[in-house]
Design an enzyme around this catalytic site. Structure first.
Site, PDB file in Angstrom:
ATOM      1  N   ASP A  23       0.862  -1.186   0.000  1.00 14.26           N
ATOM      2  CA  ASP A  23       0.000   0.000   0.000  1.00 14.26           C
ATOM      3  C   ASP A  23       0.898   1.235   0.000  1.00 14.26           C
ATOM      4  OD1 ASP A  23      -2.412  -1.431   0.103  1.00 14.26           O
ATOM      5  OD2 ASP A  23      -2.225  -1.653   2.277  1.00 14.26           O
ATOM      6  N   LEU A  24       0.899   1.986  -1.081  1.00 13.88           N
ATOM      7  CA  LEU A  24       1.818   3.100  -1.264  1.00 13.88           C
ATOM      8  C   LEU A  24       1.747   4.088  -0.100  1.00 13.88           C
ATOM      9  CD1 LEU A  24       3.866   4.471  -3.165  1.00 13.88           C
ATOM     10  CD2 LEU A  24       1.929   5.694  -4.198  1.00 13.88           C
ATOM     11  N   ASP A  25       2.902   4.317   0.532  1.00 13.00           N
ATOM     12  CA  ASP A  25       3.049   5.301   1.614  1.00 13.00           C
ATOM     13  C   ASP A  25       2.136   5.023   2.801  1.00 13.00           C
ATOM     14  OD1 ASP A  25       4.892   6.623   0.006  1.00 13.00           O
ATOM     15  OD2 ASP A  25       3.379   7.944  -0.859  1.00 13.00           O
ATOM     16  N   GLU A  26       1.797   3.746   3.020  1.00 14.42           N
ATOM     17  CA  GLU A  26       0.887   3.389   4.111  1.00 14.42           C
ATOM     18  C   GLU A  26       1.560   2.519   5.168  1.00 14.42           C
ATOM     19  OE1 GLU A  26      -2.165   4.293   4.704  1.00 14.42           O
ATOM     20  OE2 GLU A  26      -2.810   5.265   2.855  1.00 14.42           O
TER      21      GLU A  26
END
Length: 284
Positions: A225-228
């Site tokens: 999950d991008l930047d999560e």
């Protein structure tokens, strides 16, 4: 008899007696606890602990004797001699401020680690002003057509070099979901934003457009999950209406360097434990 320094980290379902069992074990082996930190997460009902201690027993004996305690309390744990430095692979793109900062802190002994290599999607010539000494350099140019092939080569480097942690020092390529999953818990990114605000591209420009008065940077574990991913470290600095997007970028570079180096230092000293979508950081 030689005395060694050790780090012990553990997490498990919380129950009484964990601290007593660990401290008694170290005491009975003649060890001396120099620092102990623990955290009881009421939400997940899990217990987290980090112990720094010295002992004349060797690492293998300590681990073998600790197995019974680990089974009794259902521990996920790690015990490491401080002298056994962790192996780190640094990935960077054209923006080299974080890379240069990490190399400097490594050279002066602030970041005790073995740098297994430097990976970039740009050729070595881009970094002609940087002294890499004898650190291996790998040029893995990425295009939509070569992305999966290059990621496979990256995993080979990680395996062959016995890499413990991959550091994305402003590496400006999004890792595939498959690679992110394979590096789960072993990859730290610095994002030029105070996450979860302004994710994705050009966050400083996004912040400027919204008239933000504080900008920040975030170091976090990489997930699909991008930047999560779980956040390790963050910091902010104040800006004004008179600052341009370029001013924000300039101020942000200082934040990025500081935040990434702190996160890496915490990791190198076994101060970071993943707790689901968050992390427990025993700061120094």
């Amino acid at each position: 008899m030689i005395t060694e320094n050790y780090y012990l980290t553990l997490t498990c379902p919380n129950r009484p007696g964990i601290v007593a069992a660990v401290s008694t074990y170290i005491f009975e082996l003649g060890g001396d606890i120099e620092e102990a930190q623990q955290f009881d997460d009421k939400a997940s009902k899990r217990f987290f602990m980090r112990v720094s201690f010295s002992c004349s027993a060797d690492s293998q004996s300590l681990k073998a004797g600790f197995v019974e305690i680990a089974k009794r309390f259902d521990l996920t744990w790690d015990l490491r001699a401080v002298k056994d430095l962790k192996r780190v692979l640094i990935m960077a793109s054209k923006l080299d401020h974080c890379l240069v900062d990490l190399l400097y802190r490594w050279r002066i002994g602030e970041l005790p680690m073995i740098i297994s290599g430097i990976v970039s999607n740009h050729p070595r010539e881009v970094y002609s002003s940087i002294d890499f000494a004898d650190i291996p350099f790998y040029h893995l140019p990425v295009t939509p057509e070569t992305k999966l092939t290059q990621e496979a080569k990256l995993l080979e480097i990680v395996a062959d070099s016995k890499v413990d942690m991959v550091i994305l020092a402003r590496y400006m390529q999004i890792l595939s979901d498959d690679l992110s999953t394979k590096l789960s818990g072993r990859c730290i990114n610095v994002h030029h934003s105070f996450l979860p605000s302004f994710k994705g591209a050009k966050p400083y420009h996004q912040a400027h457009a919204r008239g933000i008065k504080l900008i920040g940077a975030t170091a976090h574990f990489v997930t699909s999950d991008l930047d999560e991913g779980p956040i390790i470290e963050q910091d902010v600095t104040r800006v004004t209406h008179g600052d341009t997007p370029e001013d924000l970028v300039r101020k942000g570079r200082d934040l990025e360097r500081t935040v990434l180096s702190r996160a890496l230092r915490y990791y190198l000293h076994d101060r970071v434990l993943i707790n689901g979508a968050t992390s427990v950081v025993f700061s120094d």
